[in-house]
Design an enzyme around this catalytic site. Structure first.
Site, PDB file in Angstrom:
ATOM      1  CB  SER A 166       0.249   0.762  -1.470  1.00  0.00           C
ATOM      2  OG  SER A 166      -0.830  -0.173  -1.477  1.00  0.00           O
TER       3      SER A 166
ATOM      4  CB  SER B  42      -3.429   0.247  -3.391  1.00  0.00           C
ATOM      5  OG  SER B  42      -3.035   1.206  -2.453  1.00  0.00           O
TER       6      SER B  42
ATOM      7  CE  LYS C 252       0.172  -3.735  -2.016  1.00  0.00           C
ATOM      8  NZ  LYS C 252      -1.036  -2.900  -2.146  1.00  0.00           N
TER       9      LYS C 252
HETATM   10  N1  GLN Z   1      -3.741   5.674  -0.567  1.00  0.00           N
HETATM   11  C1  GLN Z   1      -4.675   4.988   0.252  1.00  0.00           C
HETATM   12  C2  GLN Z   1      -4.147   4.817   1.639  1.00  0.00           C
HETATM   13  O1  GLN Z   1      -3.022   5.170   1.866  1.00  0.00           O
HETATM   14  C3  GLN Z   1      -5.112   3.702  -0.351  1.00  0.00           C
HETATM   15  C4  GLN Z   1      -4.206   2.569  -0.119  1.00  0.00           C
HETATM   16  C5  GLN Z   1      -4.692   1.281  -0.711  1.00  0.00           C
HETATM   17  O2  GLN Z   1      -5.559   1.241  -1.584  1.00  0.00           O
HETATM   18  N2  GLN Z   1      -4.130   0.215  -0.200  1.00  0.00           N
HETATM   19  O3  GLN Z   1      -4.814   4.350   2.511  1.00  0.00           O
END
Ligand code: GLN
EC number: 6.3.5.7
Length: 524
Positions: free
Chosen positions: A171, A195, A76
Site C-alpha cells: 500500500s 506494503s 506516507k
Molecule cells: N496487503 C495487505 C493488506 O491489505 C498488507 C498491507 C500492508 O502491509 N499495509 O492488509
C-alpha cells in the site's frame, strides 16, 4: 543532483554546491510536473521551504545537524504530521490535522530533513496496489519509461499506451513512486504484510521492512499493531542504511520498541560472501510465480554460489498458512483499531444525528470504504465470544508456528534467506482491479507476509527488468535485529546486478536532464 545518493547530496550541501532551498524547489517543481502519477496527497510546499531555509542557515553557520540536514523526504499519509493533513486516503480522516508528529517524523525533522509532503496509499494501508484510496490510484512511473513503452505496446497501437499504465503495488505505492521518479531522496512507508517491499519491487526501488520493535510505531495510524512497522524506501541499499540509522531505537511512547541502544552503521564497499549461508525456502515456489521471476531467483542463487557462499534449500512448512492466518489476525485487530473512528473524537462526523447509535453507524458508513467496512465485519465475527478460541486464538498459535520455522532455519546456520518479492511484474491497472481487494492481497502478500508474522527484517532489492520492461525485485529476509548483516548482503547483491536506471525522457512536464540515465549492464 536529484539522482544522487543521500551521502552524495549531503556532501554537495556541505560543500555548498547546492543549497537546501534549491534542492527543495527542484523536488517541488518535479512533484508538480509529475502530478499525473498521483503519488502525493498533500504537498507541504510552505513548511518544506521554511524547513529548507532553516537548514540553509545551519549550513551557513557551518553547523548542519547531520547527513539528513536539508534533504527532501516524503512520508506516507498514515503517519501523523503536526500541522499537515493526515488522511490515510480515507474520507474518515479527510481534513484531519494531528496535534503531534509521529516519532519517526519528529526524528527526521530533528535531524534537519525537509518534509515535502504526504504520499498516497490504499485506504488505511489496506491493500496491495495503491488503487483503493479515496484519492484514486497511484501510477507507476515505469509506465512512462522508455523501457516499458518499447517492450509492452506494439508500435502500431501507440495511441493505446496511455491506458496501459501499470500499478505501483501497495500500500505504500505513493512513497515508492515518489522515490522512483526522483521527487524525493527517501520516503517512509509502512509494512504489515508487504506494503513497503511490494511497491518497492514494482517501482524498482529498495524497500526495507525493519525488525518489529526496532523503529517506533508511535503516530503511525495502526492497521495491525502486532505486525506494523515503518518502512524505508530509497534508491539504493546504502541510503536505506542511512535512514534506518536515523530512525531506529527505543521510544518511550512505543512500549514494543527495544531497549537496547541501536548503533547506526555504514555498509562496506567490499564484502566477502564466501562465509555466508544463503537459504532458499522451498515453500516460496508458489503457484502463480512467473517463469521469469523463478529464473531470476535461481540466477541470483547461482551468483552467491559462484562467489563461494553456501546456498542451501530450507523448509518453512507453516509459511503456507500465513495468508489465511493473516486474514484472521488482521481483521480482528482492524475491528478493534477502527473503533476509535466514531465521529466523536476526530475525523468525519455524519449529519445523521437522531441518536448516538445512528450517528456512529452513518459516520462509519460515510467515512470508510467497502474494504475497511468488510474487514471490520470479518474481524468482529472472529472476535465473537463463540468464535474467539476457534479463530483468533488458533491463528495466534499458527502465527507462532510460522515464526518458529524461521527460528529453526536461522539456528541451523543460515544467515539470510533469498526469495522473490512478488509473483510477477506490475499489472496494468485495468487488469489489476478485476479482482477484489481481498483476493489481490491474498496473492500479492504471499511472499512477504510471513516475515511480518515473525517480525523479521526483510528487504526488496531491485534486480532486473522483466520481458515487458518493468522492474522485478528479490527479497532477502534476515535474523531478528541483524539489519547490518541483511543490508550488507543486500548491498553486495545490488552491486552484482546493476539494476538499470529508469528512462523517463518522454514524459511531458519532466525535466529531461533529471532523467538522463547511465548505461549499465543489466542482470537479465
Ligand atoms: N496487503 C495487505 C493488506 O491489505 C498488507 C498491507 C500492508 O502491509 N499495509 O492488509
Amino acid at each position: 543532483m536529484l539522482r544522487a545518493s543521500l551521502r552524495q547530496v549531503s556532501a554537495a550541501l556541505k560543500e555548498g554546491r547546492v543549497t537546501p532551498t534549491e534542492l527543495c524547489q527542484q523536488c517541488l517543481s518535479l512533484i508538480k510536473g509529475t502530478k499525473f502519477l498521483n503519488a502525493y496527497i498533500t504537498i507541504a510546499e510552505e513548511t518544506a521551504l521554511k524547513q529548507a531555509e532553516a537548514s540553509e542557515e545551519r549550513y551557513k553557520r557551518g553547523q548542519p545537524l547531520g547527513v539528513l540536514d536539508g534533504i527532501p523526504i516524503a512520508v506516507k499519509d498514515n503517519f501523523n504530521t503536526a500541522g499537515i493533513e493526515t488522511t490515510c486516503a480515507s474520507n474518515m480522516l479527510r481534513g484531519y490535522i494531528s496535534p503531534y508528529n509521529a516519532t519517526v517524523v519528529q526524528k527526521l525533522l530533528d535531524q534537519g530533513a525537509v518534509l515535502l509532503g504526504k504520499t498516497n496509499l490504499d485506504e488505511f494501508a489496506m491493500g496491495s496496489g495503491s488503487t483503493d484510496g479515496v484519492f484514486g490510484p497511484v501510477r507507476n512511473p515505469w509506465s512512462y519509461s522508455r523501457q516499458y513503452k518499447e517492450k509492452s505496446v506494439p508500435k502500431s497501437h501507440s495511441e493505446d499506451k496511455e491506458s496501459n499504465w501499470v500499478i505501483t503495488g501497495g500500500s505504500s505505492g505513493g512513497s515508492a513512486a515518489a522515490v522512483s521518479s526522483f521527487t524525493c531522496f527517501a520516503a517512509l512507508g509502512s509494512d504489515t504484510g508487504g506494503s513497503t517491499r511490494n511497491p518497492a519491487a514494482h517501482c524498482g526501488v529498495v524497500g526495507l521492512k525493519p525488525t518489529y520493535g526496532l523503529i517506533s510505531r508511535h503516530g503511525l495510524i495502526p492497521l495491525v499493531n502486532s505486525m506494523d512497522v515503518p518502512g524505508i524506501l530509497t534508491r539504493c541499499v546504502d541510503d536505506a542504511a542511512v535512514v534506518l540509522g536515523s530512525l531506529a531505537g527505543h521510544d518511550p511512547k512505543d512500549s514494543t520498541t527495544i531497549q537496547d541502544n541501536f548503533k547506526p552503521f555504514e555498509l562496506p564497499n567490499l564484502t566477502d560472501v564466501s562465509k555466508l549461508s544463503i537459504g532458499i525456502p522451498k515453500e516460496y515456489h508458489v503457484p502463480g510465480l512467473s517463469g521469469e521471476i523463478l529464473a531470476l531467483w535461481s540466477k541470483a542463487a547461482d551468483l552467491f554460489q559462484n562467489a563461494g557462499a553456501k546456498v542451501v534449500e530450507v523448509t518453512l512448512p507453516h509459511t503456507r498458512y500465513s495468508i489465511v492466518c493473516y486474514h484472521v489476525l488482521c481483521t480482528a485487530e482492524v475491528a478493534s483499531n477502527m473503533a476509535r473512528f466514531d465521529g466523536l473524537e476526530y475525523g468525519h462526523r455524519s449529519d445523521m444525528n437522531e441518536s448516538t447509535e445512528s450517528m456512529y453507524a452513518a459516520t462509519r458508513r460515510e467515512g470508510f470504504n467497502d474494504v475497511v467496512r468488510g474487514r471490520i465485519l470479518s474481524g468482529s465475527y472472529f472476535l465473537l465470544k463463540q468464535n474467539y478460541e476457534k479463530y483468533f486464538v488458533k491463528a495466534q498459535k499458527v502465527r507462532r508456528l510460522i515464526a518458529n520455522d524461521f527460528v529453526k532455519v536461522f539456528r541451523s546456520g543460515v544467515d539470510v534467506l533469498l526469495t522473490p518479492t512478488t509473483l510477477s511484474d506490475a499489472a496494468p491497472y485495468k487488469e489489476f482491479i478485476k479482482e477484489d481487494n481481498r483476493t489481490r492481497s491474498a496473492q500479492n502478500d504471499i511472499l512477504t507476509q510471513a516475515a511480518n508474522m515473525a517480525g523479521l527484517p526483510a528487504i526488496n532489492v531491485p534486480t532486473a527488468l522483466s520481458e515487458r520492461g518493468l522492474p522485478v525485485g528479490l527479497q532477502f529476509i534476515g535474523r531478528s535485529f541483524q539489519e547490518q548483516q541483511l543490508l550488507t548482503v543486500a548491498k553486495w547483491f545490488e552491486k552484482q546486478v546493476q539494476f538499470p536506471m529508469i528512462q523517463l525522457e518522454e514524459v511531458k512536464g519532466h525535466d529531461r536532464d533529471v532523467f538522463q540515465h547511465k548505461k549499465s549492464a543489466s542482470f537479465s
